[in-house]
Design an enzyme around this catalytic site. Structure first.
Site, short mmCIF file in Angstrom:
data_model
loop_
_atom_site.label_atom_id
_atom_site.label_comp_id
_atom_site.label_asym_id
_atom_site.label_seq_id
_atom_site.Cartn_x
_atom_site.Cartn_y
_atom_site.Cartn_z
N HIS A 267 -29.28 -14.99 -39.80
CA HIS A 267 -28.14 -14.98 -40.73
C HIS A 267 -26.85 -14.54 -40.07
O HIS A 267 -25.77 -14.89 -40.52
CB HIS A 267 -28.43 -14.08 -41.94
CG HIS A 267 -29.33 -14.73 -42.93
ND1 HIS A 267 -30.70 -14.67 -42.82
CD2 HIS A 267 -29.08 -15.47 -44.03
CE1 HIS A 267 -31.24 -15.34 -43.84
NE2 HIS A 267 -30.28 -15.83 -44.58
N GLY A 268 -26.94 -13.75 -39.04
CA GLY A 268 -25.71 -13.30 -38.40
C GLY A 268 -26.00 -12.40 -37.23
O GLY A 268 -27.02 -11.70 -37.19
#
Lengths: 399, 524
Positions: B329-330
C-alpha cells in the site's frame, strides 16, 4: 419499464442538468461574478456573496480591470469607501475593494503581490499588512475563477436558490466589494447590545494588569535602522513592485477607537505600536526616498470626535460611526480618504521619520486635552473590560 | 483523469463508449484497440511521460508471458521456472525503483548515520496495480492457466481504464474470454442501465459521503502529527471519520469501476462486500479489497507454503503475507505497521478458531455473539486504520493514546454543564475534564458518523441491491451474493421508483464534484 427506457430517461434527466443548472446559476449569479443580468427583486441582493468572496474577489479585480484597489482586512472592507472621489480621481479610475474578512498579514501580502501584478492597476491602498515575506503557495490561483464551482456545483445551486428566496433581505455588500458587516443587524437594540459587541472584539485586547494613568514612555520607542532581512522583506518587495510598475501605494495604519488606544497604552503596547510605525516609515523612505509621493504611509492616531464615539451615546447602530473598536463605518473612512487624496487634514497624517516626533507630541497633547474634557472614557473602558472578561469566562463554559 | 471529474463524465466516457460501439459494428478487434487506446489516453492525461513506462511494462510482460506459455506447452518446466523468476524480479525491480527506493535509502541512511536521500521520484499512477495484474498473468502463463495471447486483448487487459488506476486486480482468465466474446461488442440496454446505476451510486458514495466526512479527519490527525495530544472524543471521532472516509471512497471507486466496465459489457470481479459487517478479521479480508486479498492468497501466501507446512509456519506465512500486503500500500512504516497489525489479528483469529474447535465451543450459538463479534472486528479495524492514515508511527501512537483515554478521559470541559451532577460524580471518581474548545459545530460530525455507521451495518451493499443482474464476478471461496439475501430487501429493477432514486443521487453527486478530490487508493 424496460432497461432501454430506464437508461434513456436517466440520460434525459442528466443532459438538461448540465445545461439548465449552469444557465440558472449564470443568470442569478449569486457570487456576483458574471454581472450580466441584475434585476431588483430577482437577483440584486446577493445574500451568499460573503461565504464565497474569496472565490471571486481576486478574479473580479482581473475581470473588471480595476485601476484603484483597496486591500486589507474587514476594517478596510467595511470602512474604506471605494467610490470616494479622491480615491477614484473624480470617478476616472475603476475601483474595487478587494479586502477580505479575517485576512491576516500573509494573505494580504499575497493578495498585494497579485494586485500589483495587474496591468490595469494604478493605485493601491493597503492596510493590515505585515512586513515579513511569506510564501504564497496557497494563493497561486488568485485571479482565476473555477467556472465549475460557479456554475455546476451544489454550493452554487444552493446559493442561487437562496438568492432568489432572500431578495427582501438587506443588501450587505456593494458591487464594488464593500461590506456593511453588522451595521444593519437587528440584534443591536440598545447601548447594552453595542457594549457587548465592542466587548467581543475587545477580548483579544485584554491584558493581565492594565496600569491606569500610565504615561507614554518615549524612550521605549525603537528607532533603530530597520534590518534588511526576511523580517522586512515582504514590505520592501511590495514597495519595490509598486515603484517598478509606477503604481501609487498608500500604506494605511487603520484608525482605532479611543477606547482601544487607551487600553493599548495601559497595557504597555503603544510603544511597540509607534516603534512599528517608525520602522515602516523608515522602510518606505529607504525604498522610495524621503519625500516620495508614490509610496506614502498614513496614520490616524488621534483623540477626536470621529474616533471617540461613546458606546452609551444612545444612537442606533445604523447611525453610528463605529460598529466596534476596530470596525469603523465609511463616514470615518471618507474623512481619512479626504486627508489622503484631498486637502482636508482634519483626521490623519502622512508619517515620515522627519515628522515623527512632531506627530507623537501632537498626538499626546491631543490625547491629554481630550481626556480632561471627556471623563466618560475611563468609565466606559472599565465597563468594556468587565464585559469582555465576562464574555471570555462564559465562552469557556458555554456548550 | 478522475472518474469523479467533469472531463471524464462529460467528454471522455461518452466519446469512448460511442467510439467503442460504433467501431464494434465493423470489427471487434478495432473496438478493442480503440478501448485500449482510450485507456492509454486516460492514463496519459495524468502524466504523458509515464505512458511509455506502462507500454514498456506491457510489452515486456507480454513477451515473457507468451514465452512462458510455450515453455509450459513444451514441458520445459525448469526453464519456465527460471524465466518466471526473472520476469517477476524485473517487475518487482520496477516497482521497487519507483515506489520503494526512496524509503529504503532513507532508512539505510538512518542506520548508517548518513543521510542517503534520492531525488524525489513521482510514483507512476497505478503502478502497484498494473504490476500485480501482470505478475499474476505471468504465474498463470507458467502454470498453463492463461489461454489467450492476443496482443490487443492483453494490452486492453492491463490498461482497461475502469481498473487501471486503482483496481480491481484482474485475473487474465476472467477477462480475456470476455474480450474475445462477440456478445461483448453488442449494445445491450441492460448493461447500460446496470452500469449507469452502479456508476452513479459509486459517484454518490465518493463525492457526497467520502468527501463529506473527510473534513473531520484531517484536523485531528494533522494536530497529532504536529505533536498535540487529542482527547478521547476527538481521537475516536477522527479515527471513525477516517474509517468511513476510506470505506466510502474505496467502495465508491469500486462501484464506479464495475459500473463503467459494465457499460462496455465487461463484468469485473467483486472487490467489496460490506467489510464492516464482517464478524471476524478473516471475514473482513474476504470482504475488503477482495481482488487484492485474493492475489495475496494465491500468489504470496500459497507460494510461502500456505497451511501445508505446519501450524507455526502457517501463522508465520499469514503474518508475512499481511506485512507485505501492508507494504504494497505504501513505502512507509505506517503501512508496515498496519499490515503487521492485520497479520497479528489474523493469527489470533485463526488461533481462536482452533481453540474453539479443540474445546468444541460454538460461540455463534451464544445470544448476541454475532453483534459482539462484529463490534470487536470493527474496533480492531478502526485501530489499524489509525496507522494507515497517520503521517508517521509517532503520530499514530499519539492518536491511539488519545483513543485509549490517556490524554484525558473525557473532553471537553463543557460536558460538565451537560452532565452537572453526573459530571461532578465522575470528577470525584478521578475523571479528568481538560479545558478545551466545546462542541462548536461538532453536532454535524457526530451526525455524520452515526448515519454512516447505520448505513454500513444495516444497508444492503450495491452488489446485493443489483444482485438480480449479476453486476460482478465472484471468485471461488468468496460469498456468492444472491438476490434477496440482505435484511432490507432492496432489489434494483429498471422501474420509475428506482429511476427517481438513482437520478436524485446522481444529480446530487454530480453537483458535489466541485472540489478536486482524488481517490485514496490512487496513491498505492
Amino acid at each position: 419499464m424496460s432497461p432501454k427506457r430506464y437508461t434513456l430517461a436517466l440520460l434525459a434527466l442528466f443532459l438538461p442538468m448540465l445545461t439548465v443548472i449552469p444557465a440558472i446559476n449564470w443568470v442569478v449569479d449569486p457570487f456576483w461574478y458574471f454581472r450580466n443580468i441584475e434585476v431588483r427583486g430577482f437577483n440584486l441582493v446577493k445574500p451568499r456573496f460573503r461565504s464565497y468572496e474569496r472565490l471571486v474577489k481576486s478574479a473580479l479585480v482581473s475581470k473588471l480591470h480595476s485601476e484603484a484597489v483597496i486591500l486589507g482586512s474587514s476594517f478596510a472592507e467595511v470602512g474604506l469607501p471605494v467610490t470616494h472621489a479622491g480615491f477614484t480621481s473624480g470617478g476616472r479610475l475603476k475601483s474595487y475593494n478587494l479586502s477580505l474578512p479575517r485576512a491576516q498579514g500573509p494573505e494580504i501580502y499575497c493578495y498585494a503581490q497579485f494586485s500589483l501584478a495587474q496591468p490595469s492597476l494604478k493605485r493601491l491602498v493597503l492596510g493590515g499588512f505585515s512586513m515579513e515575506a511569506t510564501p504564497c503557495t496557497k494563493y497561486q490561483n488568485l485571479g482565476e475563477v473555477d467556472y465549475i464551482k460557479l456554475l455546476l456545483s451544489k454550493n452554487a445551486l444552493g446559493a442561487t436558490l437562496e438568492t432568489l428566496r432572500r431578495q427582501e433581505s438587506k443588501q450587505l455588500f456593494t458591487a464594488d466589494g464593500m461590506w456593511s458587516y453588522q451595521r444593519y443587524s437587528e440584534s443591536f437594540r440598545n447601548d447594552g447590545d453595542i457594549m457587548d459587541n465592542f466587548a467581543t472584539g475587545f477580548i483579544g485586547q485584554l491584558c493581565q494588569s492594565p496600569q491606569r494613568n500610565r504615561e507614554f514612555d518615549y524612550g521605549l520607542i525603537d528607532r533603530s535602522k530597520p534590518p534588511t532581512d526576511a523580517s522586512t522583506a515582504g514590505l520592501r518587495n511590495i514597495i519595490r513592485l509598486a515603484l517598478q510598475k509606477n503604481i501609487q501605494l498608500i500604506l494605511i495604519d487603520f484608525p482605532k477607537h479611543v477606547l482601544h488606544y487607551e487600553q493599548d497604552l495601559e497595557c504597555g503596547r503603544m510603544e511597540a505600536y509607534w516603534s512599528r510605525l517608525w520602522r515602516i516609515a523608515s522602510i518606505v523612505e529607504e525604498e522610495a526616498g524621503p519625500d516620495s509621493r508614490q509610496v506614502e504611509l498614513w496614520n490616524f492616531y488621534g483623540y477626536r470626535d470621529l474616533n471617540a464615539e461613546r458606546i452609551h451615546a444612545g444612537i442606533a447602530m445604523p447611525e453610528r460611526l463605529w460598529q466596534d473598536g476596530g470596525h469603523f463605518n465609511p463616514e470615518v473612512g471618507k474623512v481619512a480618504f479626504d486627508a489622503i487624496f484631498g486637502s482636508d487634514r482634519t483626521f490623519g497624517r502622512k508619517v515620515t521619520t522627519r515628522d515623527f516626533d512632531h506627530i507623537l507630541a501632537e498626538g499626546e497633547n491631543e490625547r491629554r486635552a481630550f481626556l480632561i474634557k471627556n471623563s466618560w472614557v475611563q468609565q466606559e473602558l472599565d465597563e468594556l473590560r468587565q464585559t469582555a472578561y465576562r464574555q471570555k469566562r462564559d465562552r469557556l463554559v458555554q456548550p | 483523469m478522475l472518474f469523479n471529474s467533469y472531463p471524464f463524465i462529460v467528454l471522455f466516457l461518452p466519446a469512448t463508449l460511442l467510439g467503442f460501439f460504433l467501431l464494434a459494428k465493423g470489427a471487434h478487434r478495432l473496438a478493442a484497440a480503440w478501448l485500449a487506446a482510450a485507456s492509454i489516453f486516460f492514463y496519459g492525461w495524468w502524466n504523458p511521460a509515464y505512458v511509455l513506462l506502462l507500454l514498456a511494462s506491457i510489452g515486456l510482460n507480454y513477451v515473457f508471458g507468451v514465452r512462458l506459455a510455450r515453455l509450459h506447452a513444451a514441458g520445459r518446466d525448469e526453464h519456465a521456472g527460471r524465466l518466471l523468476a526473472m520476469a517477476v524480479v524485473a517487475n518487482l525491480l520496477l516497482l521497487c525503483y519507483y515506489k520503494y527506493a526512496g524509503f529504503f535509502l532513507t532508512n539505510l541512511g538512518i542506520l548508517a548515520g548518513t543521510p542517503l536521500d534520492l531525488a524525489v521520484i513521482a510514483l507512476p499512477l497505478g503502478i502497484s496495480f498494473f504490476t500485480f495484474t501482470q505478475i499474476a498473468f505471468l504465474v498463470d502463463a507458467r502454470r498453463g492457466k492463461a489461454k489467450e495471447y492476443s496482443l490487443i486483448h492483453y494490452c486492453l487487459f492491463v490498461t482497461y481504464f475502469p481498473h487501471l488506476i486503482a483496481g480491481p486486480i484482474l485475473h487474465h482468465g476472467e477477462m480475456m474470454p470476455q474480450f474475445g466474446n462477440n456478445s461483448t461488442y453488442r449494445v445491450k440496454w441492460r448493461n447500460l442501465a446496470v452500469g449507469l446505476t452502479l456508476f452513479l451510486i459509486g459517484l454518490y458514495k465518493k463525492t457526497v459521503l467520502a468527501d463529506g466526512i473527510a473534513e473531520f479527519v484531517g484536523p485531528t490527525f494533522n494536530a497529532a502529527a504536529a505533536g498535540s495530544a487529542p482527547t478521547l472524543l476527538d481521537a475516536w471521532c477522527a479515527a471513525l471519520a477516517y474509517t468511513f472516509q476510506i470505506y466510502f471512497d474505496f467502495s465508491g471507486y469500486s462501484d464506479m469501476a464495475i459500473g463503467l466496465s459494465r457499460l462496455f459489457g465487461i463484468v469485473l470481479p467483486l472487490n467489496f462486500d460490506s467489510p464492516y459487517k464482517a464478524t471476524s478479521i478473516v471475514d473482513f479480508w474476504r470482504r475488503w479489497h477482495i481482488t487484492l486479498s485474493r492475489f495475496l492468497r494465491d500468489y504470496l501466501y500459497f507460494s510461502l507454503g500456505g497451511n501445508r507446512k505446519g501450524t507455526a509456519r502457517r501463522y508465520l506465512n499469514l503474518f508475512l503475507t499481511m506485512l507485505l500486503g501492508g507494504f504494497w500500500h505504501g513505502a512507509g512504516w505506517t503501512f508496515i505497521c498496519w499490515g503487521a497489525l492485520h497479520g497479528i489479528y489474523l493469527m489470533f483469529n485463526h488461533g481462536w478458531g482452533s481453540l474453539c474447535r479443540a474445546l468444541r465451543f460454538e460461540p455463534k450459538s451464544l445470544p448476541g455473539w454475532t453483534a459482539f463479534a462484529r463490534l470487536i472486528t470493527f474496533i480492531a479495524v478502526v485501530v489499524a486504520w489509525v496507522f494507515f492514515r497517520a503521517a508517521n508511527v509517532d503520530a499514530a501512537l499519539v492518536m491511539l493514546k488519545g483513543m485509549a483515554g490517556m490524554n484525558g478521559l473525557l473532553s471537553p470541559e463543557c460536558l460538565l454543564t451537560y452532565w452537572s451532577a453526573f459530571g461532578n460524580w465522575l470528577i470525584d471518581q478521578g475523571a479528568d475534564f481538560p479545558e478545551s474548545n466545546c462542541f462548536d459545530g461538532d453536532a454535524i460530525k457526530f451526525t455524520w458518523i452515526w448515519v454512516l455507521i447505520v448505513v454500513c451495518w444495516t444497508f444492503p451493499n450495491t452488489q446485493e441491491i443489483l444482485a438480480t443482474y449479476r453486476p460482478a464476478l465472484v471468485s471461488p471461496g468468496y460469498r456468492n451474493i444472491m438476490p434477496g439475501q440482505s435484511a432490507l430487501n432492496w432489489m434494483w429493477n429498471p422501474t420509475l421508483g428506482w429511476l427517481t432514486v438513482i437520478a436524485g443521487l446522481g444529480i446530487y453527486a454530480v453537483l458535489s464534484i466541485s472540489e478536486f478530490s482524488e481517490f485514496i487508493y490512487f496513491r498505492f
